[in-house]
Motif scaffolding. Structure first.
Motif: not given
Ligand code: MG
Ligand code: ATP
Length: 398
Positions: A299, A303, A306, A365
Protein backbone atom coordinates in the motif's frame (compact mmCIF):
# COMPACT_ATOMS: atom_id res chain seq x y z
CA UNK A 1 -33.39 -4.85 65.71
CA UNK A 2 -36.14 -5.25 68.33
CA UNK A 3 -34.17 -7.82 70.38
CA UNK A 4 -31.10 -5.61 70.42
CA UNK A 5 -33.28 -2.64 71.47
CA UNK A 6 -34.79 -4.63 74.32
CA UNK A 7 -31.37 -5.75 75.57
CA UNK A 8 -30.18 -2.15 75.47
CA UNK A 9 -33.29 -0.98 77.39
CA UNK A 10 -32.76 -3.69 80.04
CA UNK A 11 -29.06 -2.90 80.49
CA UNK A 12 -29.74 0.86 80.74
CA UNK A 13 -32.57 0.27 83.24
CA UNK A 14 -30.31 -1.98 85.35
CA UNK A 15 -27.53 0.63 85.30
CA UNK A 16 -29.96 3.36 86.40
CA UNK A 17 -31.29 1.04 89.16
CA UNK A 18 -27.73 0.40 90.36
CA UNK A 19 -27.06 4.13 90.66
CA UNK A 20 -30.38 4.71 92.46
CA UNK A 21 -29.62 1.75 94.78
CA UNK A 22 -26.21 3.15 95.68
CA UNK A 23 -27.76 6.45 96.77
CA UNK A 24 -31.18 5.53 98.17
CA UNK A 25 -31.00 1.79 98.88
CA UNK A 26 -32.51 -1.43 97.49
CA UNK A 27 -36.13 -0.18 97.42
CA UNK A 28 -35.29 2.74 95.20
CA UNK A 29 -33.25 0.45 92.96
CA UNK A 30 -36.19 -1.94 92.49
CA UNK A 31 -38.69 0.83 91.78
CA UNK A 32 -36.35 2.49 89.30
CA UNK A 33 -35.90 -0.80 87.44
CA UNK A 34 -39.63 -1.55 87.50
CA UNK A 35 -40.53 1.84 86.07
CA UNK A 36 -37.78 2.10 83.47
CA UNK A 37 -37.87 -1.41 82.00
CA UNK A 38 -41.56 -1.47 80.88
CA UNK A 39 -41.20 2.09 79.64
CA UNK A 40 -38.07 1.15 77.68
CA UNK A 41 -39.79 -1.94 76.25
CA UNK A 42 -42.75 0.21 75.18
CA UNK A 43 -40.48 2.72 73.46
CA UNK A 44 -38.61 -0.04 71.62
CA UNK A 45 -41.96 -1.52 70.52
CA UNK A 46 -43.21 1.86 69.33
CA UNK A 47 -39.97 2.50 67.44
CA UNK A 48 -40.30 -0.89 65.76
CA UNK A 49 -43.87 -0.05 64.78
CA UNK A 50 -42.70 3.24 63.36
CA UNK A 51 -40.11 1.46 61.23
CA UNK A 52 -42.65 -1.11 60.01
CA UNK A 53 -45.16 1.59 59.16
CA UNK A 54 -42.70 3.96 57.54
CA UNK A 55 -44.66 4.28 54.34
CA UNK A 56 -47.61 5.54 56.40
CA UNK A 57 -45.49 7.95 58.38
CA UNK A 58 -45.19 10.28 55.37
CA UNK A 59 -42.15 12.38 54.46
CA UNK A 60 -38.71 12.33 56.05
CA UNK A 61 -39.43 15.40 58.14
CA UNK A 62 -42.49 13.72 59.66
CA UNK A 63 -40.55 10.54 60.32
CA UNK A 64 -37.84 12.45 62.20
CA UNK A 65 -40.52 14.33 64.12
CA UNK A 66 -42.32 11.13 65.06
CA UNK A 67 -39.09 9.59 66.36
CA UNK A 68 -38.38 12.74 68.36
CA UNK A 69 -41.96 12.76 69.67
CA UNK A 70 -41.53 9.16 70.79
CA UNK A 71 -38.50 10.07 72.86
CA UNK A 72 -40.18 13.18 74.22
CA UNK A 73 -43.32 11.26 75.22
CA UNK A 74 -41.26 8.62 76.96
CA UNK A 75 -39.35 11.26 78.85
CA UNK A 76 -42.53 12.98 80.05
CA UNK A 77 -44.15 9.72 81.15
CA UNK A 78 -40.99 8.62 83.01
CA UNK A 79 -40.70 11.93 84.85
CA UNK A 80 -44.44 11.88 85.69
CA UNK A 81 -44.25 8.32 87.01
CA UNK A 82 -41.21 9.00 89.17
CA UNK A 83 -42.76 12.13 90.60
CA UNK A 84 -45.97 10.29 91.41
CA UNK A 85 -44.49 7.07 92.80
CA UNK A 86 -41.72 8.71 94.78
CA UNK A 87 -44.21 11.12 96.37
CA UNK A 88 -42.37 14.21 95.25
CA UNK A 89 -43.95 17.53 96.27
CA UNK A 90 -46.44 19.16 93.85
CA UNK A 91 -44.15 22.08 93.33
CA UNK A 92 -41.22 19.86 92.40
CA UNK A 93 -43.42 17.88 90.01
CA UNK A 94 -44.66 21.05 88.36
CA UNK A 95 -41.18 22.49 87.84
CA UNK A 96 -39.71 19.20 86.72
CA UNK A 97 -42.50 18.68 84.18
CA UNK A 98 -42.17 22.27 82.96
CA UNK A 99 -38.40 21.97 82.49
CA UNK A 100 -38.76 18.62 80.72
CA UNK A 101 -41.60 19.89 78.52
CA UNK A 102 -39.60 22.98 77.61
CA UNK A 103 -36.52 20.87 76.74
CA UNK A 104 -38.65 18.49 74.72
CA UNK A 105 -40.18 21.34 72.76
CA UNK A 106 -36.79 22.70 71.85
CA UNK A 107 -35.56 19.18 71.09
CA UNK A 108 -38.47 18.70 68.70
CA UNK A 109 -37.69 22.01 67.05
CA UNK A 110 -34.02 21.00 66.65
CA UNK A 111 -35.03 17.64 65.15
CA UNK A 112 -37.35 19.39 62.74
CA UNK A 113 -34.65 21.86 61.71
CA UNK A 114 -32.14 19.06 61.10
CA UNK A 115 -34.72 17.07 59.18
CA UNK A 116 -35.40 20.16 57.04
CA UNK A 117 -31.74 20.59 56.21
CA UNK A 118 -31.37 16.91 55.26
CA UNK A 119 -34.47 17.31 53.16
CA UNK A 120 -32.96 20.23 51.25
CA UNK A 121 -29.95 18.08 50.30
CA UNK A 122 -32.24 15.28 49.27
CA UNK A 123 -34.25 17.65 47.09
CA UNK A 124 -31.03 18.91 45.48
CA UNK A 125 -30.08 15.32 44.55
CA UNK A 126 -33.57 14.71 43.24
CA UNK A 127 -33.51 17.90 41.14
CA UNK A 128 -30.15 16.79 39.69
CA UNK A 129 -31.55 13.40 38.72
CA UNK A 130 -34.60 15.01 37.11
CA UNK A 131 -32.26 17.25 35.08
CA UNK A 132 -30.32 14.16 33.93
CA UNK A 133 -33.61 12.55 32.93
CA UNK A 134 -34.42 15.64 30.87
CA UNK A 135 -31.16 15.25 28.97
CA UNK A 136 -28.93 17.68 30.85
CA UNK A 137 -25.37 16.37 31.25
CA UNK A 138 -23.61 19.15 33.11
CA UNK A 139 -25.07 19.19 36.58
CA UNK A 140 -23.69 20.35 39.92
CA UNK A 141 -25.50 19.18 43.06
CA UNK A 142 -24.96 21.50 46.02
CA UNK A 143 -25.34 19.83 49.42
CA UNK A 144 -25.01 21.43 52.86
CA UNK A 145 -23.80 18.44 54.83
CA UNK A 146 -20.71 16.25 54.46
CA UNK A 147 -22.59 13.04 54.93
CA UNK A 148 -23.92 10.08 52.95
CA UNK A 149 -26.17 12.44 51.01
CA UNK A 150 -23.15 14.46 49.94
CA UNK A 151 -21.49 11.18 48.86
CA UNK A 152 -24.62 10.27 46.94
CA UNK A 153 -24.56 13.67 45.20
CA UNK A 154 -20.88 13.16 44.19
CA UNK A 155 -21.70 9.63 42.98
CA UNK A 156 -24.54 11.00 40.87
CA UNK A 157 -22.26 13.68 39.38
CA UNK A 158 -19.59 11.10 38.54
CA UNK A 159 -22.18 8.78 37.02
CA UNK A 160 -23.53 11.60 34.81
CA UNK A 161 -19.99 12.46 33.71
CA UNK A 162 -19.36 8.85 32.67
CA UNK A 163 -22.74 8.73 30.97
CA UNK A 164 -21.96 11.83 28.98
CA UNK A 165 -18.52 10.52 27.90
CA UNK A 166 -20.12 7.25 26.77
CA UNK A 167 -22.88 9.09 24.94
CA UNK A 168 -20.37 11.28 23.13
CA UNK A 169 -18.32 8.23 22.10
CA UNK A 170 -21.45 6.46 20.92
CA UNK A 171 -22.62 9.40 18.91
CA UNK A 172 -19.14 9.82 17.35
CA UNK A 173 -19.18 6.13 16.43
CA UNK A 174 -22.66 6.54 14.93
CA UNK A 175 -21.51 9.53 12.88
CA UNK A 176 -18.44 7.63 11.70
CA UNK A 177 -20.59 4.65 10.73
CA UNK A 178 -23.00 6.90 8.83
CA UNK A 179 -20.14 8.63 6.99
CA UNK A 180 -18.57 5.29 6.17
CA UNK A 181 -21.83 3.94 4.83
CA UNK A 182 -22.32 7.03 2.66
CA UNK A 183 -18.73 6.79 1.40
CA UNK A 184 -19.04 3.06 0.74
CA UNK A 185 -22.22 3.41 -1.27
CA UNK A 186 -20.76 6.33 -3.22
CA UNK A 187 -17.49 4.55 -3.97
CA UNK A 188 -19.18 1.34 -4.98
CA UNK A 189 -21.52 3.18 -7.29
CA UNK A 190 -18.71 4.72 -9.38
CA UNK A 191 -17.16 1.52 -10.81
CA UNK A 192 -20.58 -0.10 -10.90
CA UNK A 193 -21.92 2.69 -13.14
CA UNK A 194 -18.99 2.21 -15.54
CA UNK A 195 -19.62 -1.54 -15.62
CA UNK A 196 -23.31 -0.94 -16.28
CA UNK A 197 -22.68 1.55 -19.11
CA UNK A 198 -20.15 -0.76 -20.82
CA UNK A 199 -22.39 -3.82 -20.44
CA UNK A 200 -25.38 -1.96 -21.93
CA UNK A 201 -23.28 -0.75 -24.86
CA UNK A 202 -22.18 -4.33 -25.58
CA UNK A 203 -25.71 -5.63 -25.17
CA UNK A 204 -27.23 -3.03 -27.55
CA UNK A 205 -25.15 -4.47 -30.36
CA UNK A 206 -24.71 -1.01 -31.96
CA UNK A 207 -20.91 -1.11 -31.70
CA UNK A 208 -18.62 -3.00 -34.04
CA UNK A 209 -16.73 -6.12 -33.00
CA UNK A 210 -13.48 -4.38 -32.24
CA UNK A 211 -15.13 -1.77 -30.01
CA UNK A 212 -17.08 -4.54 -28.31
CA UNK A 213 -13.82 -6.38 -27.54
CA UNK A 214 -12.33 -3.16 -26.22
CA UNK A 215 -15.40 -2.53 -24.05
CA UNK A 216 -15.26 -6.09 -22.73
CA UNK A 217 -11.61 -5.60 -21.75
CA UNK A 218 -12.44 -2.32 -19.97
CA UNK A 219 -15.34 -4.02 -18.28
CA UNK A 220 -12.98 -6.67 -16.92
CA UNK A 221 -10.65 -3.93 -15.58
CA UNK A 222 -13.53 -2.17 -13.81
CA UNK A 223 -14.84 -5.46 -12.44
CA UNK A 224 -11.38 -6.26 -11.02
CA UNK A 225 -11.13 -2.82 -9.43
CA UNK A 226 -14.62 -3.29 -8.04
CA UNK A 227 -13.74 -6.65 -6.59
CA UNK A 228 -10.50 -5.22 -5.11
CA UNK A 229 -12.48 -2.44 -3.51
CA UNK A 230 -14.88 -4.91 -1.91
CA UNK A 231 -11.95 -7.00 -0.67
CA UNK A 232 -10.38 -3.88 0.88
CA UNK A 233 -13.65 -2.90 2.52
CA UNK A 234 -14.12 -6.37 3.87
CA UNK A 235 -10.60 -6.47 5.22
CA UNK A 236 -10.91 -3.04 6.84
CA UNK A 237 -14.22 -3.85 8.49
CA UNK A 238 -12.76 -7.10 9.86
CA UNK A 239 -9.69 -5.31 11.15
CA UNK A 240 -11.74 -2.58 12.76
CA UNK A 241 -14.02 -5.15 14.39
CA UNK A 242 -10.89 -6.72 15.92
CA UNK A 243 -11.39 -9.93 13.94
CA UNK A 244 -7.70 -10.79 13.78
CA UNK A 245 -6.62 -14.41 13.68
CA UNK A 246 -3.12 -14.26 12.30
CA UNK A 247 -0.16 -16.25 13.30
CA UNK A 248 2.75 -14.06 14.30
CA UNK A 249 6.24 -15.25 13.54
CA UNK A 250 9.83 -14.12 13.55
CA UNK A 251 10.23 -12.19 10.33
CA UNK A 252 13.53 -11.21 8.69
CA UNK A 253 12.74 -7.60 7.84
CA UNK A 254 15.37 -7.10 5.12
CA UNK A 255 14.23 -10.16 3.20
CA UNK A 256 10.59 -9.16 3.38
CA UNK A 257 11.31 -5.62 2.20
CA UNK A 258 13.49 -6.76 -0.72
CA UNK A 259 10.86 -9.26 -1.82
CA UNK A 260 8.09 -6.67 -1.76
CA UNK A 261 10.15 -4.01 -3.52
CA UNK A 262 11.05 -6.49 -6.27
CA UNK A 263 7.38 -7.28 -6.77
CA UNK A 264 6.59 -3.56 -7.18
CA UNK A 265 9.50 -2.79 -9.53
CA UNK A 266 7.63 -3.29 -12.82
CA UNK A 267 4.98 -0.78 -11.69
CA UNK A 268 7.69 1.71 -10.67
CA UNK A 269 9.60 1.25 -13.93
CA UNK A 270 6.44 1.86 -15.89
CA UNK A 271 6.29 5.29 -14.27
CA UNK A 272 10.09 5.74 -14.57
CA UNK A 273 10.47 5.87 -10.80
CA UNK A 274 13.59 4.36 -9.21
CA UNK A 275 12.92 2.20 -6.16
CA UNK A 276 15.82 1.39 -3.82
CA UNK A 277 16.33 0.03 -0.32
CA UNK A 278 18.52 1.13 2.57
CA UNK A 279 18.56 -1.69 5.07
CA UNK A 280 21.24 -0.65 7.55
CA UNK A 281 20.91 -3.59 9.90
CA UNK A 282 20.25 -6.49 7.63
CA UNK A 283 19.69 -8.71 10.65
CA UNK A 284 16.64 -6.84 12.01
CA UNK A 285 13.86 -9.18 13.09
CA UNK A 286 10.24 -8.35 13.76
CA UNK A 287 7.47 -10.28 15.44
CA UNK A 288 4.79 -10.08 12.77
CA UNK A 289 2.60 -11.74 10.20
CA UNK A 290 4.63 -11.53 6.95
CA UNK A 291 1.65 -11.43 4.55
CA UNK A 292 0.04 -8.53 6.42
CA UNK A 293 3.25 -6.55 6.64
CA UNK A 294 3.76 -7.13 2.94
CA UNK A 295 0.28 -5.73 2.43
CA UNK A 296 1.26 -2.59 4.38
CA UNK A 297 4.41 -2.20 2.28
CA UNK A 298 2.46 -2.73 -0.95
CA UNK A 299 0.00 0.00 0.00
CA UNK A 300 2.76 2.45 0.93
CA UNK A 301 4.84 1.67 -2.18
CA UNK A 302 1.80 1.95 -4.41
CA UNK A 303 1.04 5.40 -3.00
CA UNK A 304 4.67 6.50 -3.27
CA UNK A 305 4.97 5.37 -6.88
CA UNK A 306 1.60 6.84 -7.79
CA UNK A 307 2.48 10.27 -6.38
CA UNK A 308 6.06 10.49 -7.66
CA UNK A 309 6.65 11.95 -11.13
CA UNK A 310 8.99 10.35 -13.69
CA UNK A 311 12.69 10.42 -12.71
CA UNK A 312 11.76 10.65 -9.04
CA UNK A 313 12.77 8.03 -6.51
CA UNK A 314 11.27 5.90 -3.77
CA UNK A 315 13.43 4.58 -0.91
CA UNK A 316 12.50 1.95 1.65
CA UNK A 317 14.51 2.06 4.87
CA UNK A 318 14.47 -0.28 7.86
CA UNK A 319 16.26 0.06 11.15
CA UNK A 320 16.17 -1.30 14.64
CA UNK A 321 15.35 1.25 17.31
CA UNK A 322 14.72 0.77 21.05
CA UNK A 323 13.87 -2.90 20.67
CA UNK A 324 11.42 -2.17 17.84
CA UNK A 325 11.83 -2.19 14.07
CA UNK A 326 11.00 0.96 12.10
CA UNK A 327 10.31 0.81 8.40
CA UNK A 328 9.96 3.89 6.21
CA UNK A 329 8.80 4.44 2.66
CA UNK A 330 10.11 7.79 1.41
CA UNK A 331 9.47 9.36 -1.98
CA UNK A 332 10.42 12.53 -3.79
CA UNK A 333 6.89 13.11 -5.03
CA UNK A 334 4.24 15.74 -4.55
CA UNK A 335 4.04 15.39 -0.75
CA UNK A 336 0.90 15.62 1.39
CA UNK A 337 -0.58 19.03 2.16
CA UNK A 338 -0.57 20.12 5.83
CA UNK A 339 -4.38 19.98 6.04
CA UNK A 340 -4.44 16.41 4.66
CA UNK A 341 -1.69 15.12 6.98
CA UNK A 342 -4.05 14.82 9.92
CA UNK A 343 -6.64 12.75 8.05
CA UNK A 344 -4.95 10.63 5.38
CA UNK A 345 -5.00 7.56 7.62
CA UNK A 346 -8.79 7.75 7.89
CA UNK A 347 -10.85 5.52 5.59
CA UNK A 348 -12.08 7.10 2.33
CA UNK A 349 -9.85 10.12 2.66
CA UNK A 350 -8.03 11.12 -0.50
CA UNK A 351 -5.79 14.10 -0.93
CA UNK A 352 -6.89 17.46 -2.35
CA UNK A 353 -10.49 16.76 -1.46
CA UNK A 354 -10.62 14.18 -4.24
CA UNK A 355 -12.92 11.23 -3.87
CA UNK A 356 -13.42 7.89 -5.58
CA UNK A 357 -11.22 8.03 -8.59
CA UNK A 358 -12.16 5.96 -11.55
CA UNK A 359 -8.87 4.01 -11.24
CA UNK A 360 -10.41 2.07 -8.40
CA UNK A 361 -8.56 3.79 -5.57
CA UNK A 362 -10.88 4.64 -2.77
CA UNK A 363 -8.72 6.06 0.02
CA UNK A 364 -8.54 2.77 1.91
CA UNK A 365 -4.82 1.94 1.54
CA UNK A 366 -3.52 3.93 4.49
CA UNK A 367 -6.52 3.06 6.69
CA UNK A 368 -5.82 -0.65 6.10
CA UNK A 369 -2.09 -0.11 6.71
CA UNK A 370 -2.81 1.64 10.00
CA UNK A 371 -5.25 -1.06 11.15
CA UNK A 372 -2.70 -3.82 10.36
CA UNK A 373 0.20 -2.00 12.05
CA UNK A 374 -1.88 -1.24 15.15
CA UNK A 375 -3.07 -4.85 15.34
CA UNK A 376 0.65 -5.74 15.57
CA UNK A 377 1.03 -3.35 18.51
CA UNK A 378 2.94 -0.82 16.41
CA UNK A 379 2.12 2.62 15.07
CA UNK A 380 2.26 4.41 11.75
CA UNK A 381 2.83 8.08 11.12
CA UNK A 382 4.00 10.69 8.63
CA UNK A 383 7.62 11.58 9.37
CA UNK A 384 8.96 15.03 8.54
CA UNK A 385 10.28 15.20 5.00
CA UNK A 386 12.11 18.06 3.26
CA UNK A 387 10.71 16.82 -0.06
CA UNK A 388 7.98 14.35 -0.92
CA UNK A 389 6.43 12.06 1.66
CA UNK A 390 7.81 9.75 4.36
CA UNK A 391 5.46 7.22 5.86
CA UNK A 392 7.03 5.40 8.80
CA UNK A 393 5.79 2.51 10.91
CA UNK A 394 7.06 0.55 13.85
CA UNK A 395 6.73 -3.14 14.70
CA UNK A 396 7.62 -4.96 17.88
CA UNK A 397 11.12 -6.37 17.51
CA UNK A 398 12.19 -9.90 18.36
MG1 MG B 1 -3.26 4.01 -1.54
N1 ATP C 1 3.26 9.00 -0.96
C1 ATP C 1 2.27 9.88 -1.07
N2 ATP C 1 2.46 11.08 -1.67
C2 ATP C 1 1.48 11.99 -1.77
N3 ATP C 1 0.22 11.79 -1.32
C3 ATP C 1 -0.04 10.62 -0.72
C4 ATP C 1 0.96 9.61 -0.55
N4 ATP C 1 0.41 8.58 0.11
C5 ATP C 1 -0.88 8.92 0.35
N5 ATP C 1 -1.15 10.13 -0.15
C6 ATP C 1 -2.43 10.86 -0.07
O1 ATP C 1 -3.21 10.22 0.92
C7 ATP C 1 -4.47 9.81 0.37
C8 ATP C 1 -4.92 8.54 1.03
O2 ATP C 1 -4.07 7.46 0.68
P1 ATP C 1 -4.66 5.99 0.66
O3 ATP C 1 -3.59 5.05 0.30
O4 ATP C 1 -5.37 5.78 1.94
O5 ATP C 1 -5.77 6.06 -0.46
P2 ATP C 1 -5.62 6.04 -2.03
O6 ATP C 1 -4.24 5.70 -2.40
O7 ATP C 1 -6.21 7.31 -2.55
O8 ATP C 1 -6.62 4.87 -2.42
P3 ATP C 1 -6.36 3.27 -2.27
O9 ATP C 1 -5.13 3.12 -1.43
O10 ATP C 1 -7.59 2.76 -1.62
O11 ATP C 1 -6.16 2.75 -3.65
C9 ATP C 1 -4.20 9.68 -1.10
O12 ATP C 1 -5.40 9.89 -1.82
C10 ATP C 1 -3.19 10.78 -1.36
O13 ATP C 1 -3.83 12.02 -1.55
Amino acid sequence: MTARGLVLAAIAAAAAALVAGEVYGAHAARETFEILLPLGALTVGAARLLVLQRERAGGLRRQVLLAAALVTGQLLVAVGLFAWLMLVSHMDVLFTVLVVAYSCLLGLWAARALGGSVLLDLRAVRRGLVQVGEGEREIAIETRGRDELADLARDVERMVERLSVEERARSAADDARRDLLAAVSHDLRTPLTSIQVLAEAIEDGVVDDETRREYAARLAVHARAFSGLIDDLFELSRLEAGDIHWTMERVAVAELVEETVDAMRPQAEAGRVVVSTELGQADAWAQANPERIQRVLFNLLQNAIRHTPADGSVTVRAEQRDGAVEIEVADTGSGISPEDRAVVFDAFVQGNGERARSNGSAGLGLAIARAIVEAHGGRIWLADAPVGTRVRFSLPGR
